[in-house]
Design a protein around this motif. Sequence first.
Motif, PDB file in Angstrom:
ATOM      1  N   LEU A   1      -0.262   3.900  -2.174  1.00 13.00           N
ATOM      2  CA  LEU A   1       1.182   3.713  -2.050  1.00 13.00           C
ATOM      3  C   LEU A   1       1.677   2.630  -3.003  1.00 13.00           C
ATOM      4  O   LEU A   1       2.737   2.764  -3.630  1.00 13.00           O
ATOM      5  CB  LEU A   1       1.549   3.363  -0.608  1.00 13.00           C
ATOM      6  N   ASN A   2       0.904   1.571  -3.121  1.00 12.47           N
ATOM      7  CA  ASN A   2       1.270   0.498  -4.039  1.00 12.47           C
ATOM      8  C   ASN A   2       1.241   0.989  -5.486  1.00 12.47           C
ATOM      9  O   ASN A   2       2.115   0.648  -6.293  1.00 12.47           O
ATOM     10  CB  ASN A   2       0.328  -0.683  -3.864  1.00 12.47           C
ATOM     11  N   ARG A   3       0.249   1.798  -5.809  1.00 11.44           N
ATOM     12  CA  ARG A   3       0.084   2.269  -7.182  1.00 11.44           C
ATOM     13  C   ARG A   3       1.275   3.096  -7.655  1.00 11.44           C
ATOM     14  O   ARG A   3       1.648   3.050  -8.823  1.00 11.44           O
ATOM     15  CB  ARG A   3      -1.197   3.097  -7.292  1.00 11.44           C
ATOM     16  N   VAL A   4       1.905   3.848  -6.752  1.00  8.34           N
ATOM     17  CA  VAL A   4       3.022   4.707  -7.159  1.00  8.34           C
ATOM     18  C   VAL A   4       4.382   4.118  -6.794  1.00  8.34           C
ATOM     19  O   VAL A   4       5.407   4.788  -6.887  1.00  8.34           O
ATOM     20  CB  VAL A   4       2.879   6.115  -6.537  1.00  8.34           C
ATOM     21  N   GLY A   5       4.386   2.863  -6.370  1.00  4.45           N
ATOM     22  CA  GLY A   5       5.652   2.196  -6.087  1.00  4.45           C
ATOM     23  C   GLY A   5       6.286   2.573  -4.763  1.00  4.45           C
ATOM     24  O   GLY A   5       7.517   2.511  -4.625  1.00  4.45           O
ATOM     25  N   LEU A   6       5.470   2.939  -3.774  1.00  2.00           N
ATOM     26  CA  LEU A   6       6.006   3.321  -2.466  1.00  2.00           C
ATOM     27  C   LEU A   6       5.566   2.381  -1.350  1.00  2.00           C
ATOM     28  O   LEU A   6       5.653   2.731  -0.172  1.00  2.00           O
ATOM     29  CB  LEU A   6       5.587   4.756  -2.123  1.00  2.00           C
ATOM     30  N   SER A   7       5.109   1.196  -1.691  1.00  2.00           N
ATOM     31  CA  SER A   7       4.742   0.229  -0.657  1.00  2.00           C
ATOM     32  C   SER A   7       5.950  -0.046   0.233  1.00  2.00           C
ATOM     33  O   SER A   7       7.075  -0.190  -0.245  1.00  2.00           O
ATOM     34  CB  SER A   7       4.268  -1.076  -1.301  1.00  2.00           C
ATOM     35  N   GLY A   8       5.714  -0.096   1.525  1.00  5.53           N
ATOM     36  CA  GLY A   8       6.802  -0.329   2.460  1.00  5.53           C
ATOM     37  C   GLY A   8       7.439   0.937   2.984  1.00  5.53           C
ATOM     38  O   GLY A   8       8.267   0.885   3.903  1.00  5.53           O
ATOM     39  N   LEU A   9       7.072   2.090   2.415  1.00  4.91           N
ATOM     40  CA  LEU A   9       7.644   3.362   2.858  1.00  4.91           C
ATOM     41  C   LEU A   9       6.617   4.217   3.589  1.00  4.91           C
ATOM     42  O   LEU A   9       6.875   5.383   3.880  1.00  4.91           O
ATOM     43  CB  LEU A   9       8.200   4.143   1.656  1.00  4.91           C
ATOM     44  N   GLY A  10       5.476   3.648   3.931  1.00  5.40           N
ATOM     45  CA  GLY A  10       4.416   4.419   4.550  1.00  5.40           C
ATOM     46  C   GLY A  10       4.781   5.019   5.895  1.00  5.40           C
ATOM     47  O   GLY A  10       4.278   6.088   6.255  1.00  5.40           O
TER      48      GLY A  10
END
Length: 252
Positions: free
Chosen positions: A125-134
């Motif tokens: 998630l961090n790698r694709v810029g979606l951290s916090g949206l899990g």
Amino acid sequence: MMGNVSAKPDAGPLIELEKVSVRFGSVLALREVSLGIARGEALALVGANGSGKTTLLRALHGAVAHHSGRRTVRATDAHGRLPVQGMVYQRPFMLRLSACNNLRLAAWLARLPRHLWQGRIDAALNRVGLSGLGDRPARALSGGQQQRLALARAWMLQPDILFLDEPTASLDPTAKKEVEAVLAGFSSDGMAMVMSTHNLGQAKRLSNRIVYLEDGLIKVDQPTAEFFGGAARGGVDTVDLFLKGELAWELE
């Protein structure tokens, strides 16, 4: 149909097609195509609609049966480990689950050891810029976010080669840039990528090799700089028509 063949590791391509033909009923979609994909390569498949791009992509991935020819998958180490493959489609399928749970299901299907799941999911998630949206429902994400989640799902399994079928065709310009940035990062890490695309600007930005198809045949196979630089193309006049926009394509 000749089956897939596993070979011992060597300096050859990770995956190779030798005179592979694919038929759908009376339609011959690929005609004795030979093509190899090397480790770390970024290859773009281009051509007009119906030229065979998606069929070739799926034949390389092993997702479509070929009625003649040979597909070889080479081991990546002395232990006989075959290359891990990932596939991302133009419109990825998302279950009615959270983003994290979509990734957990992928980890389970891939038989990833359970103790690795959370670390891989967080990193993906961090790698694709979606951290916090899990915890957000995957289907509530925007189109671009869903495509990046699909890329996270593929990256989480640490593929040696990633296949992409028109990965940004349905996205707005901002979302396209975000997805392209993720793909450029994957390529920089040494992941091999094979992408079918109508977007020639994207092919130029993300690939180091261009394969141009026409009527199920590979007509041109060149380094990207040569393809767009006007190098000799073996007398294939339709390439110039394609680049001029007189055949179906997209330039952005």
